[in-house]
Design an enzyme around this catalytic site. Sequence first.
Site, mmCIF file in Angstrom:
data_model
loop_
_atom_site.group_PDB
_atom_site.id
_atom_site.type_symbol
_atom_site.label_atom_id
_atom_site.label_comp_id
_atom_site.label_asym_id
_atom_site.label_seq_id
_atom_site.Cartn_x
_atom_site.Cartn_y
_atom_site.Cartn_z
ATOM 1 N N GLY A 1 0.956 -0.960 0.081
ATOM 2 C CA GLY A 1 -0.132 0.061 0.107
ATOM 3 C C GLY A 1 1.054 1.183 -0.016
ATOM 4 O O GLY A 1 2.222 1.116 -0.352
ATOM 5 N N CYS B 1 3.074 5.418 -2.764
ATOM 6 C CA CYS B 1 3.875 5.254 -4.164
ATOM 7 C C CYS B 1 3.354 4.171 -4.844
ATOM 8 O O CYS B 1 2.940 4.367 -6.204
ATOM 9 C CB CYS B 1 5.035 5.316 -3.867
ATOM 10 S SG CYS B 1 5.934 6.884 -3.073
ATOM 11 N N LYS C 1 2.536 0.783 6.630
ATOM 12 C CA LYS C 1 3.797 0.259 7.215
ATOM 13 C C LYS C 1 4.122 1.095 8.778
ATOM 14 O O LYS C 1 3.461 2.151 8.943
ATOM 15 C CB LYS C 1 4.804 0.512 6.149
ATOM 16 C CG LYS C 1 5.319 1.899 5.909
ATOM 17 C CD LYS C 1 6.144 2.231 4.809
ATOM 18 C CE LYS C 1 7.660 1.983 5.542
ATOM 19 N NZ LYS C 1 8.603 2.203 4.701
#
Length: 438
Positions: free
Chosen positions: A264, A267, A328
């Site tokens: 995800g 970018c 993240k």
Amino acid sequence: MKVAMIGTGYVGLVSGACFADFGHRVVCVDKDESKISRLLDGEIPIFEPGLDALVADNVKAGRLSFTTDLAEGMKDADAVFIAVGTPSRRGDGHADLSYVYAATEEIAALIDKYTVVVTKSTVPVGTGAEVEAIIQKVRDGFTPGEHFSVASNPEFLREGAAIDDFKRPDRVVCGVEDDRAKEVLTELYRPLFLNETPILFTQRVTSELIKYAANAFLATKITFINEMADLCEKVGADVQAVARGIGLDKRIGSKFLNAGPGYGGSCFPKDTLALVRTAQQHGAPVRIVESVVEANDTRKKSMAGRVKAAVGGDLEGKTVAVLGLAFKPNTDDMRDSPSLDIIPALIGEGASVQAHDPESMNEARKHFGDTITYCDGPYETLEGADVLVIVTEWDEFRALDLARVKEALSAPVIVDLRNIYRPDDMAEKGWQYHSIGR
């Protein structure tokens, strides 16, 4: 040198602060008055480790400032960086360049000496040429290389490690069409030359494509190991051992081979899709990347099914504890996070969700509203839940007090989508433990 950084989002703010730390004078410009007001008050609008101190130090030193006035920001600037958003365009997946082109028109009207206009935003091949054409249209008689130059300087910043990536990068890529632009960018990055950082000067279109190619390749590695994980589950192999076995091959490398719920972030999703659309537009389809996009979307949507299976095939009336909402660790960014697919699917199956993330709770409220329960810490999240789902591998989730976790849950069931615990250890401690590819 004097630098104007247009846009104070993730890329613009980090890049501006780091250039200032190199010793350049940097003015960050943004139309969002509330964002500039917060920055002037010393408040950082995004979470990035170390950024608050870096900004404060350079503001105090007089090298970094913020304004909503583009003319003020561009006054005496040697280089003007465009670092505005390029989200996926609704309907077709192409990168939306409207912010880039709008900024270009405003910049063009204010150029009063030779200036290098640099695209720092992630932009498709050919954008630099269009930026150059816009400037020439606004300023009839301006000649590239004489009155101005347009260059490409893509960013390669990992959220959570962006400052180190800027100051100690694997490489710096600069796309230029004339020697004057090369001289300016060489001076801007002179501190990195002293550290022997590879500085790659290329044509502008090549630089633009390097960024997309890099992100597409990394997304492909992630998707590959995720599919290997599915195969491991079918044949009884261990995906982590597979990843180590192939990652030790120097031709492959070990990075981006951690199986999980899919990629995800800001970018990979938009850049892979934009590369697919650009390639199709030019009659050179990138079939591998097309498959990566499809496989990753399917994977994120399938993760709720693993939770459903772990609780016996029925989520109706069940309470699910979710740890981790950001895409993240070490960021509050939830753009295209797997949690955005997983949580709605769980709710759609009749489950109640209570969740916690160390940094992205405010962002989560924008996405989920009052459809989930927001908890102050990991253990509060677990109270009364029927299953724990680990979505993001924050450090504080890696060493939970498992006895306390078991006591809080109504059943000893964990779905670990990041493989942060060992299956053998969990089995010995009486857990029904479900992980990826093991």
